[in-house]
Scaffold this motif. Structure first.
Motif, PDB file in Angstrom:
ATOM      1  N   GLY A 234       1.030  -1.373  -0.022  1.00 26.40           N
ATOM      2  CA  GLY A 234       0.151   0.178  -0.057  1.00 26.40           C
ATOM      3  C   GLY A 234       0.930   1.240  -0.002  1.00 26.40           C
ATOM      4  O   GLY A 234       0.345   2.237   0.280  1.00 26.40           O
ATOM      5  N   ASN A 235       2.118   1.138  -0.449  1.00 27.38           N
ATOM      6  CA  ASN A 235       2.982   2.427  -0.434  1.00 27.38           C
ATOM      7  C   ASN A 235       2.366   3.375  -1.430  1.00 27.38           C
ATOM      8  O   ASN A 235       1.897   3.197  -2.467  1.00 27.38           O
ATOM      9  N   LYS A 236       2.875   4.435  -1.306  1.00 28.14           N
ATOM     10  CA  LYS A 236       2.710   5.821  -2.280  1.00 28.14           C
ATOM     11  C   LYS A 236       3.960   6.403  -2.680  1.00 28.14           C
ATOM     12  O   LYS A 236       4.081   7.724  -2.609  1.00 28.14           O
ATOM     13  N   ILE A 237       5.200   5.511  -2.823  1.00 27.47           N
ATOM     14  CA  ILE A 237       6.462   6.455  -2.744  1.00 27.47           C
ATOM     15  C   ILE A 237       6.562   6.734  -4.455  1.00 27.47           C
ATOM     16  O   ILE A 237       6.363   5.906  -5.284  1.00 27.47           O
ATOM     17  N   LYS A 238       6.887   7.843  -4.490  1.00 29.58           N
ATOM     18  CA  LYS A 238       6.867   8.484  -6.043  1.00 29.58           C
ATOM     19  C   LYS A 238       8.299   7.668  -6.425  1.00 29.58           C
ATOM     20  O   LYS A 238       8.602   7.643  -7.983  1.00 29.58           O
ATOM     21  N   VAL A 239       9.563   8.128  -5.750  1.00 31.20           N
ATOM     22  CA  VAL A 239      10.817   7.853  -6.434  1.00 31.20           C
ATOM     23  C   VAL A 239      11.520   6.803  -5.362  1.00 31.20           C
ATOM     24  O   VAL A 239      11.619   7.086  -4.253  1.00 31.20           O
ATOM     25  N   ILE A 240      12.254   5.617  -5.860  1.00 31.27           N
ATOM     26  CA  ILE A 240      13.173   4.953  -4.896  1.00 31.27           C
ATOM     27  C   ILE A 240      14.327   4.880  -5.559  1.00 31.27           C
ATOM     28  O   ILE A 240      14.373   4.409  -6.627  1.00 31.27           O
ATOM     29  N   GLU A 241      15.358   5.289  -5.132  1.00 30.93           N
ATOM     30  CA  GLU A 241      16.964   5.221  -5.574  1.00 30.93           C
ATOM     31  C   GLU A 241      17.617   4.444  -4.669  1.00 30.93           C
ATOM     32  O   GLU A 241      17.942   4.597  -3.609  1.00 30.93           O
ATOM     33  N   PHE A 242      18.118   3.260  -5.466  1.00 27.62           N
ATOM     34  CA  PHE A 242      19.211   2.403  -4.822  1.00 27.62           C
ATOM     35  C   PHE A 242      20.432   2.756  -5.192  1.00 27.62           C
ATOM     36  O   PHE A 242      20.966   2.571  -6.454  1.00 27.62           O
ATOM     37  N   THR A 260       5.745   4.125  -9.185  1.00 25.07           N
ATOM     38  CA  THR A 260       6.901   4.450  -8.493  1.00 25.07           C
ATOM     39  C   THR A 260       8.192   4.578  -9.684  1.00 25.07           C
ATOM     40  O   THR A 260       8.049   3.274 -10.534  1.00 25.07           O
ATOM     41  N   LEU A 261       9.080   5.458  -9.556  1.00 21.70           N
ATOM     42  CA  LEU A 261      10.183   5.374 -10.323  1.00 21.70           C
ATOM     43  C   LEU A 261      11.276   4.583  -9.850  1.00 21.70           C
ATOM     44  O   LEU A 261      11.560   5.032  -8.517  1.00 21.70           O
ATOM     45  N   PHE A 262      11.923   3.732 -10.299  1.00 22.92           N
ATOM     46  CA  PHE A 262      13.083   3.024  -9.636  1.00 22.92           C
ATOM     47  C   PHE A 262      14.289   3.660 -10.473  1.00 22.92           C
ATOM     48  O   PHE A 262      14.688   3.760 -11.568  1.00 22.92           O
ATOM     49  N   ILE A 263      15.344   4.254  -9.406  1.00 24.92           N
ATOM     50  CA  ILE A 263      16.447   4.768 -10.023  1.00 24.92           C
ATOM     51  C   ILE A 263      17.630   3.789  -9.479  1.00 24.92           C
ATOM     52  O   ILE A 263      17.875   3.655  -8.245  1.00 24.92           O
ATOM     53  N   ALA A 264      18.397   3.331 -10.231  1.00 22.95           N
ATOM     54  CA  ALA A 264      19.603   2.548  -9.758  1.00 22.95           C
ATOM     55  C   ALA A 264      20.611   2.429 -10.899  1.00 22.95           C
ATOM     56  O   ALA A 264      20.383   2.913 -11.990  1.00 22.95           O
ATOM     57  N   PRO A 265      21.854   1.838 -10.387  1.00 23.76           N
ATOM     58  CA  PRO A 265      22.809   1.692 -11.666  1.00 23.76           C
ATOM     59  C   PRO A 265      22.341   0.719 -12.683  1.00 23.76           C
ATOM     60  O   PRO A 265      21.521  -0.188 -12.418  1.00 23.76           O
ATOM     61  N   SER A 266      23.037   1.082 -13.842  1.00 24.19           N
ATOM     62  CA  SER A 266      22.523   0.334 -15.115  1.00 24.19           C
ATOM     63  C   SER A 266      23.079  -1.356 -14.665  1.00 24.19           C
ATOM     64  O   SER A 266      24.439  -1.204 -14.442  1.00 24.19           O
ATOM     65  N   GLY A 267      22.152  -2.139 -15.148  1.00 24.08           N
ATOM     66  CA  GLY A 267      22.732  -3.555 -15.289  1.00 24.08           C
ATOM     67  C   GLY A 267      22.669  -4.392 -13.733  1.00 24.08           C
ATOM     68  O   GLY A 267      23.031  -5.266 -13.324  1.00 24.08           O
ATOM     69  N   GLU A 271      17.385  -2.934 -11.654  1.00 23.84           N
ATOM     70  CA  GLU A 271      16.906  -2.823 -13.051  1.00 23.84           C
ATOM     71  C   GLU A 271      16.303  -4.001 -13.671  1.00 23.84           C
ATOM     72  O   GLU A 271      15.212  -4.048 -14.235  1.00 23.84           O
ATOM     73  N   GLN A 272      16.943  -5.285 -13.215  1.00 22.45           N
ATOM     74  CA  GLN A 272      16.257  -6.391 -13.661  1.00 22.45           C
ATOM     75  C   GLN A 272      14.982  -6.673 -13.108  1.00 22.45           C
ATOM     76  O   GLN A 272      14.028  -7.198 -13.770  1.00 22.45           O
ATOM     77  N   TYR A 273      14.767  -6.623 -11.609  1.00 19.31           N
ATOM     78  CA  TYR A 273      13.388  -6.610 -11.248  1.00 19.31           C
ATOM     79  C   TYR A 273      12.438  -5.332 -11.644  1.00 19.31           C
ATOM     80  O   TYR A 273      11.213  -6.160 -12.049  1.00 19.31           O
ATOM     81  N   ALA A 274      12.862  -4.462 -12.074  1.00 15.47           N
ATOM     82  CA  ALA A 274      11.932  -3.554 -12.715  1.00 15.47           C
ATOM     83  C   ALA A 274      11.664  -3.963 -14.033  1.00 15.47           C
ATOM     84  O   ALA A 274      10.152  -3.897 -14.370  1.00 15.47           O
ATOM     85  N   LYS A 275      12.648  -4.572 -14.966  1.00 15.38           N
ATOM     86  CA  LYS A 275      12.316  -5.033 -16.205  1.00 15.38           C
ATOM     87  C   LYS A 275      11.109  -6.022 -16.140  1.00 15.38           C
ATOM     88  O   LYS A 275      10.171  -6.342 -16.806  1.00 15.38           O
ATOM     89  N   ASP A 276      11.417  -7.126 -15.186  1.00 14.21           N
ATOM     90  CA  ASP A 276      10.827  -8.177 -15.078  1.00 14.21           C
ATOM     91  C   ASP A 276       9.103  -7.817 -14.681  1.00 14.21           C
ATOM     92  O   ASP A 276       8.227  -8.813 -14.833  1.00 14.21           O
ATOM     93  N   ASN A 277       9.071  -6.859 -13.861  1.00 11.76           N
ATOM     94  CA  ASN A 277       7.524  -6.427 -13.254  1.00 11.76           C
ATOM     95  C   ASN A 277       6.981  -5.228 -14.131  1.00 11.76           C
ATOM     96  O   ASN A 277       6.151  -4.734 -13.546  1.00 11.76           O
ATOM     97  N   GLY A 278       7.824  -4.735 -15.055  1.00 16.08           N
ATOM     98  CA  GLY A 278       7.064  -3.695 -15.939  1.00 16.08           C
ATOM     99  C   GLY A 278       7.191  -2.502 -15.390  1.00 16.08           C
ATOM    100  O   GLY A 278       5.919  -1.783 -15.435  1.00 16.08           O
ATOM    101  N   LEU A 279       8.096  -2.423 -14.698  1.00 15.77           N
ATOM    102  CA  LEU A 279       7.882  -1.022 -13.593  1.00 15.77           C
ATOM    103  C   LEU A 279       8.793   0.084 -14.353  1.00 15.77           C
ATOM    104  O   LEU A 279       9.544  -0.159 -15.180  1.00 15.77           O
ATOM    105  N   ASN A 280       8.672   1.498 -14.127  1.00 16.55           N
ATOM    106  CA  ASN A 280       9.642   2.297 -14.374  1.00 16.55           C
ATOM    107  C   ASN A 280      10.773   2.493 -14.142  1.00 16.55           C
ATOM    108  O   ASN A 280      11.074   2.263 -12.690  1.00 16.55           O
ATOM    109  N   GLU A 282      15.065   4.407 -14.055  1.00 15.26           N
ATOM    110  CA  GLU A 282      16.063   5.100 -14.737  1.00 15.26           C
ATOM    111  C   GLU A 282      17.468   4.924 -14.192  1.00 15.26           C
ATOM    112  O   GLU A 282      17.476   4.435 -12.842  1.00 15.26           O
ATOM    113  N   ALA A 283      18.303   4.745 -15.046  1.00 16.55           N
ATOM    114  CA  ALA A 283      19.593   4.577 -14.813  1.00 16.55           C
ATOM    115  C   ALA A 283      20.296   5.681 -13.911  1.00 16.55           C
ATOM    116  O   ALA A 283      19.986   6.839 -14.203  1.00 16.55           O
ATOM    117  N   LEU A 284      21.192   5.192 -12.819  1.00 16.72           N
ATOM    118  CA  LEU A 284      21.630   6.204 -11.989  1.00 16.72           C
ATOM    119  C   LEU A 284      22.772   6.560 -12.770  1.00 16.72           C
ATOM    120  O   LEU A 284      23.731   5.620 -13.041  1.00 16.72           O
TER     121      LEU A 284
END
Length: 285
Positions: A234-242, A260-267, A271-280, A282-284
């Motif tokens: 039930g979160n409403k987090i706009k951006v999560i940066e790893f 939610t927008l995920f920001i993390a290093p490329s590769g 990033e893999q989790y976001a792709k597997d789950n169709g999530l937004n 952005e490469a850090l």
């Protein structure tokens, strides 16, 4: 005739003497006196101006941001501003409650020692409904009690001590611009539940069940490898940066990040989790 001349001479002499005596009060002396008075008045006005300038010096805090470095450089708040008890094993002090007045400009630096003993715990509701500028918890504090900052309204909370355990709902229903937790073993259950927070910066190993449930967080920054235990229900987090791109999500977290927008290093794993789950994603940089 001679008497008349003598009388006239005396009158002339007296008249001249009177005029000569009056020369001490002549207009030029009056002008000099007035000038001196004017100069003195000018000097007094200048002095007043200097005094006024001194009084009008801006003494407001010039700090543009409440940086960690700035907050950690400040002196500790007096122990008189707290209710506290010694722990049952005698190993340290527990802060029971902040009893200072609410002040939106106040910065509370929790003492690292009281009565020559280390402060080790912050009790349940110790900062309940507190409205201040900032709170800093450092030193040897290992435990944050249940609802410690419940309903609080604070610009920044900085926690640098090695937190080993948290009670439930530490920041529940709080309104805080920034929370920095630098060294926590675990982020407790419902820690940020129903809270409104601009930025949270975490360095932790585990985030427990429902930590962000129904919370409104603009940005979450995770600094270290971390494991979720159903934390994002039930979160409403706009951006999560790893920052290091390492994060293990619980299966129950799937489908909880549609907005939610995920920001993390490329590769990275993220990033893999976001792709597997169709999530937004952005490469850090």
């Amino acid at each position: 005739m001679k008497k008349k001349l003598i009388v006239l001479g005396l009158i002339s002499t007296m008249t001249f003497s009177i005029v000569a005596c009056g020369s001490d009060n002549n207009p030029s002396n009056e002008t000099t006196t007035a000038t001196e008075m004017e100069n003195n008045e000018t000097k007094n006005n200048e002095d007043d101006t200097v005094d006024n300038k001194t009084e009008s010096v801006d003494t407001t805090d010039k700090t543009d941001e409440l940086t960690d470095e700035y907050l950690l450089s400040l002196s500790e708040t007096s122990s008189e501003m707290f209710l506290y008890d010694e722990l049952s094993d005698g190993s340290g002090i527990c802060i029971d409650k902040y009893i200072g007045e609410d002040d939106v400009n106040a910065i509370i630096i929790v003492p690292t020692t009281i009565d020559d003993k280390p402060v080790k715990e912050i009790s349940s509701k110790a900062f309940y409904n507190v409205n201040v500028k900032a709170v800093v918890v450092s030193g040897d504090v290992e435990y944050l009690g249940e609802n410690a900052f419940h309903f609080s309204e604070i610009e920044k909370v900085l926690i640098t001590s090695p937190i080993k355990e948290m009670g439930n709902g530490v920041f529940m229903q709080s309104r805080i611009k920034e929370i920095v937790i630098n060294n926590a073993e675990t982020i407790g259950c419902t820690c940020f539940s129903s809270s409104t927070i601009d930025t949270i910066k975490l360095s932790t190993k585990t985030i427990q069940d429902g930590a962000f449930i129904t919370s409104k967080v603009q940005k979450l920054i995770i600094e270290s490898e971390c494991v979720s235990e159903g934390a994002f229900l039930g979160n409403k987090i706009k951006v999560i940066e790893f920052l290091d791109g390492k994060f293990t999500f619980d299966d129950s977290d799937n489908g909880k990040f549609e907005e939610t927008l995920f920001i993390a290093p490329s590769g990275s794993e993220v990033e893999q989790y976001a792709k597997d789950n169709g999530l937004n994603f952005e490469a850090l940089d």
